[in-house]
Design a protein around this motif. Structure first.
Motif, mmCIF file in Angstrom:
data_model
loop_
_atom_site.group_PDB
_atom_site.id
_atom_site.type_symbol
_atom_site.label_atom_id
_atom_site.label_comp_id
_atom_site.label_asym_id
_atom_site.label_seq_id
_atom_site.Cartn_x
_atom_site.Cartn_y
_atom_site.Cartn_z
ATOM 1 N N GLU A 19 13.365 -9.684 -5.801
ATOM 2 C CA GLU A 19 14.158 -9.157 -6.915
ATOM 3 C C GLU A 19 13.437 -7.995 -7.590
ATOM 4 N N ASP A 20 12.125 -8.145 -7.783
ATOM 5 C CA ASP A 20 11.347 -7.081 -8.421
ATOM 6 C C ASP A 20 11.379 -5.805 -7.579
ATOM 7 N N ALA A 21 11.253 -5.958 -6.259
ATOM 8 C CA ALA A 21 11.271 -4.789 -5.374
ATOM 9 C C ALA A 21 12.618 -4.075 -5.445
ATOM 10 N N TYR A 22 13.701 -4.836 -5.418
ATOM 11 C CA TYR A 22 15.032 -4.225 -5.457
ATOM 12 C C TYR A 22 15.298 -3.561 -6.809
ATOM 13 N N ARG A 23 14.826 -4.183 -7.880
ATOM 14 C CA ARG A 23 15.042 -3.579 -9.209
ATOM 15 C C ARG A 23 14.257 -2.278 -9.342
ATOM 16 N N LYS A 24 13.042 -2.251 -8.808
ATOM 17 C CA LYS A 24 12.246 -1.018 -8.866
ATOM 18 C C LYS A 24 12.924 0.078 -8.035
ATOM 19 N N MET A 25 13.523 -0.320 -6.930
ATOM 20 C CA MET A 25 14.221 0.648 -6.110
ATOM 21 C C MET A 25 15.447 1.181 -6.837
ATOM 22 N N LEU A 26 16.193 0.289 -7.485
ATOM 23 C CA LEU A 26 17.390 0.717 -8.214
ATOM 24 C C LEU A 26 17.046 1.606 -9.399
ATOM 25 N N SER A 27 15.852 1.414 -9.977
ATOM 26 C CA SER A 27 15.457 2.258 -11.099
ATOM 27 C C SER A 27 15.310 3.718 -10.679
ATOM 28 N N GLN A 28 15.132 3.938 -9.352
ATOM 29 C CA GLN A 28 15.007 5.301 -8.839
ATOM 30 C C GLN A 28 16.277 5.774 -8.142
ATOM 31 N N ASP A 29 17.067 4.819 -7.651
ATOM 32 C CA ASP A 29 18.271 5.166 -6.912
ATOM 33 C C ASP A 29 19.384 4.222 -7.339
ATOM 34 N N ALA A 30 19.871 4.434 -8.548
ATOM 35 C CA ALA A 30 20.815 3.497 -9.159
ATOM 36 C C ALA A 30 22.130 3.419 -8.397
ATOM 37 N N GLY A 31 22.417 4.395 -7.585
ATOM 38 C CA GLY A 31 23.709 4.413 -6.908
ATOM 39 C C GLY A 31 23.695 3.848 -5.499
ATOM 40 N N SER A 32 22.672 3.072 -5.150
ATOM 41 C CA SER A 32 22.567 2.566 -3.786
ATOM 42 C C SER A 32 23.359 1.266 -3.635
ATOM 43 N N GLN A 56 0.843 -1.205 0.000
ATOM 44 C CA GLN A 56 0.000 0.000 0.000
ATOM 45 C C GLN A 56 0.876 1.253 0.000
ATOM 46 N N ALA A 57 1.948 1.210 0.779
ATOM 47 C CA ALA A 57 2.831 2.377 0.884
ATOM 48 C C ALA A 57 3.445 2.716 -0.467
ATOM 49 N N VAL A 58 3.976 1.719 -1.172
ATOM 50 C CA VAL A 58 4.629 2.009 -2.455
ATOM 51 C C VAL A 58 3.598 2.301 -3.546
ATOM 52 N N ASP A 59 2.383 1.807 -3.388
ATOM 53 C CA ASP A 59 1.326 2.182 -4.340
ATOM 54 C C ASP A 59 0.980 3.664 -4.192
ATOM 55 N N LYS A 60 0.993 4.134 -2.947
ATOM 56 C CA LYS A 60 0.673 5.538 -2.690
ATOM 57 C C LYS A 60 1.830 6.458 -3.063
ATOM 58 N N ASP A 61 3.068 5.945 -2.923
ATOM 59 C CA ASP A 61 4.245 6.760 -3.225
ATOM 60 C C ASP A 61 5.348 5.847 -3.747
ATOM 61 N N GLN A 62 5.495 5.804 -5.064
ATOM 62 C CA GLN A 62 6.484 4.928 -5.691
ATOM 63 C C GLN A 62 7.916 5.321 -5.339
ATOM 64 N N THR A 63 8.111 6.547 -4.841
ATOM 65 C CA THR A 63 9.467 7.022 -4.526
ATOM 66 C C THR A 63 9.865 6.783 -3.067
ATOM 67 N N LEU A 64 9.020 6.096 -2.299
ATOM 68 C CA LEU A 64 9.320 5.851 -0.886
ATOM 69 C C LEU A 64 10.303 4.673 -0.805
ATOM 70 N N LEU A 65 11.584 4.985 -0.947
ATOM 71 C CA LEU A 65 12.614 3.952 -1.065
ATOM 72 C C LEU A 65 12.737 3.059 0.172
ATOM 73 N N PRO A 66 12.628 3.585 1.401
ATOM 74 C CA PRO A 66 12.702 2.676 2.553
ATOM 75 C C PRO A 66 11.616 1.595 2.528
ATOM 76 N N ALA A 67 10.436 1.932 2.004
ATOM 77 C CA ALA A 67 9.367 0.934 1.928
ATOM 78 C C ALA A 67 9.726 -0.158 0.925
ATOM 79 N N TRP A 68 10.309 0.223 -0.211
ATOM 80 C CA TRP A 68 10.761 -0.777 -1.187
ATOM 81 C C TRP A 68 11.818 -1.683 -0.565
ATOM 82 N N LEU A 69 12.738 -1.092 0.186
ATOM 83 C CA LEU A 69 13.822 -1.866 0.786
ATOM 84 C C LEU A 69 13.274 -2.884 1.778
ATOM 85 N N ASP A 70 12.362 -2.448 2.653
ATOM 86 C CA ASP A 70 11.781 -3.365 3.633
ATOM 87 C C ASP A 70 10.905 -4.410 2.964
ATOM 88 N N LEU A 71 10.194 -4.010 1.906
ATOM 89 C CA LEU A 71 9.362 -4.968 1.182
ATOM 90 C C LEU A 71 10.232 -6.076 0.589
#
Length: 567
Positions: A239-252, A210-225
């Motif tokens: 893997e899908d969650a981490y790839r979506k996170m990297l698509s927004q923060d490639a340098g993590s 729900q959190a990432v649906d409401k805000d796709q840029t909430l990176l901590p939620a992607w990480l915990d998910l």
């Protein structure tokens, strides 16, 4: 302290005031500001104009680097024209000057004068939290919410503080009072963290989605998910969650490392290597990747990662150390690792690391004479280094002289009584010596100093489970430890044992299965696995678990054989 809100003043100043200040603003110098102040002093200004002028003077002094004068100017302004915004400005300045007590006092006085100001309340709570005064931070927000129960931002802040303290139930209760229609991404994220802390991972996953649906840029939620899905065995989802996170923060680097390990779990070493090559990683990331390849059983790719390390810094004094790790872990050749480490010169920056590693390997090989010689060298070269005190104690314990190990640690603690690592090692030594009341007191001392110390929490929780008392409390403590180290098999074993003692055998079986993986070489974990599997009717699993416990050198082989024969 964060500097998020500046005082709000009218953008238009009175014409005569602009004329008075013009020389100062044009030259931006102290020389101009002095005559300007004299001219200003002769005027009779309104309160708004006066406060605006004084704030400009303060800013001018700050631009000139005259922080003491600026501080005095701002203090006078706050005293004459008190407001939440000016109090925050002053507290930020004081905090930046390392006057933390003074900054807190400024916020306390302002909060008393303006109790309805959310801004002041949040800043004051944050100041308390940063000064490790968590109870005062919680009380401050609680008092504000009692008067303003509908303030969702304050509720989220309070819940975050409670989460940090491991009070998941209380955090969830605070957040549940926010109407569902008003729950934004941050609220869903905090609720998910509380659910995860309570072990309700399925609900946590749903809330994180729900959190990432409401805000796709909430990176901590992607990480915990991604982390929760990984723990549940949903590697594709992780893997899908981490790839979506990297698509927004490639340098993590953290996310890249997690994704690499997921690919290895999915038996995709070539994709993992491609990910590594595409990242242009730094040395720490390359070393972590090399370790991941070794742990997953891919020595070829581990060597490729080492080649990248060599290419990145061919003259690095760390290279022998990395090569030794590969020989030790990847090639399972500890003697070769020792030979490589012996080539490290004493004047290199990482000689201390090489000594520590050599002591570990020599001890594992049973060459205690070599290990003791290396320990003496380490203590002589680095007399104040606590890690070598710990190494000496570990060697003594390994040789069966736990009493002397405890003495070494006790002596070190006399000089460093608040060293949590030494305290924990001392507590473990006391436990081995059957001085359990003393060991428990040491662990309680650690938790008093660090309420979320995972090792001490796990020890205390497991002790309660062994004693069969306060089992709900035991589970809470172990879950808090797991929130810090979710993959720790020994923490998972403790949780399974507490669940089993509570009569939740099916739940305990699911937990112990995730703990007793082949890489865990601990007879107690496998004996617990056997007990739980036997109680739930899984005879084949129980037989395998008991046999493994015997192979690993159970401390009570007669009892284990008896259990095995009863199946």
């Amino acid at each position: 302290m964060p500097d998020e809100t500046k005082p709000r003043f009218s953008k238009r100043l009175p014409v005569f005031l602009v004329l008075v200040l013009l020389p100062c603003l044009l030259s931006n110098s102290c020389a101009s500001s002095r005559p300007a102040r004299s001219a200003y002093a002769a005027k009779s200004l309104s309160a708004n104009a006066d406060s605006a002028y004084r704030f400009l003077v303060y800013q001018d002094l700050m631009r000139q680097g005259k922080k003491d004068e600026a501080m005095a100017e701002l203090e006078a302004l706050v005293k004459k024209y008190p407001s939440p915004e000016l109090a925050v400005e002053l507290a930020n300045l004081q905090w930046g000057q390392n006057q933390r007590e003074k900054a807190t006092a400024t916020l306390e006085a302002a909060a008393a004068a303006f109790p309805a100001s959310r801004q002041l309340t949040l800043y004051l709570a944050n100041a308390y939290q940063m000064r490790r005064m968590g109870d005062k931070a919680v009380a401050t927000l609680g008092k504000f919410l009692a008067a303003h129960p509908a303030d969702a931002a304050a509720r989220r802040e309070l819940a975050s503080l409670l989460e940090d303290a491991g009070k998941h139930k209380e955090a969830l209760q605070v957040l549940s009072r926010i109407p569902e229609a008003d729950r934004d991404a941050a609220t869903c994220y905090l609720m998910a963290k509380a659910m995860a802390g309570l072990g309700q991972n399925a609900k946590a996953v749903a809330l994180l989605r729900q959190a990432v649906d409401k805000d796709q840029t909430l990176l901590p939620a992607w990480l915990d998910l991604g982390g929760l899905l990984e723990n549940q065995g949903d590697l594709t989802g992780a893997e899908d969650a981490y790839r979506k996170m990297l698509s927004q923060d490639a340098g993590s680097p953290e996310v890249q490392a997690r994704l690499l390990r997921i690919l290895l779990k999915r038996k995709k070493p070539d994709q993992a290597m491609k990910l590594l090559r595409d990242e242009t990683p730094d040395k720490p990331h390359l070393l972590d990747a090399m370790s991941a390849f070794v742990e997953a059983g891919y020595p070829k790719q581990a060597r490729q990662a080492l080649d990248m390390l060599v290419a990145a810094d061919p003259g690095s004094p760390d290279l022998p150390f990395y090569k030794a790790i590969l020989a030790y872990e990847g090639d399972k050749n500890p003697k070769k690792a020792l030979e490589i480490l012996a080539e490290v010169a004493p004047d290199t920056p990482n000689y201390d690391k090489s000594l520590s590693f050599r002591i570990q390997i020599a001890t594992e090989l049973g060459d205690y004479a070599k290990a003791e010689g290396l320990v003496r060298e380490a203590r002589t070269r680095y007399p104040d280094r606590k890690e070598f005190i710990a190494v000496e104690a570990a060697l003594l314990d390994k040789r069966g002289d736990t009493a002397q190990a405890a003495t070494v640690l006790e002596k070190a603690l006399a000089a460093s009584p608040d060293d949590l690592d030494l305290l924990y090692r001392y507590g473990v030594a006391l436990e081995k010596l059957k001085r359990r009341d003393e060991a428990k007191a040491v662990m309680e001392k650690i938790v008093a100093k660090d309420p979320v110390n995972p090792d001490a929490l796990n020890y205390l929780g497991y002790s309660l489970a062994e004693e069969g008392r306060d089992l709900d409390k035991a589970i809470d403590m172990i879950r808090l430890a797991l929130s810090k180290e979710p993959d720790n098999p020994f923490f998972l074993d403790s949780l399974a044992w507490a669940q089993f003692k509570l009569g939740r055998a099916d739940e305990a079986l699911a937990t112990i299965r995730s703990a007793a993986v082949p890489r865990v070489k601990d007879a107690i974990v496998w004996e617990h696995y056997g007990d739980i599997a036997a109680a739930t009717g899984h005879k084949a699993e129980a037989q395998k678990a008991y046999r493994t416990a015997l192979e690993l050198g159970s401390d009570n082989p007669k009892d284990v054989k008896k259990k095995l024969g009863a199946l």
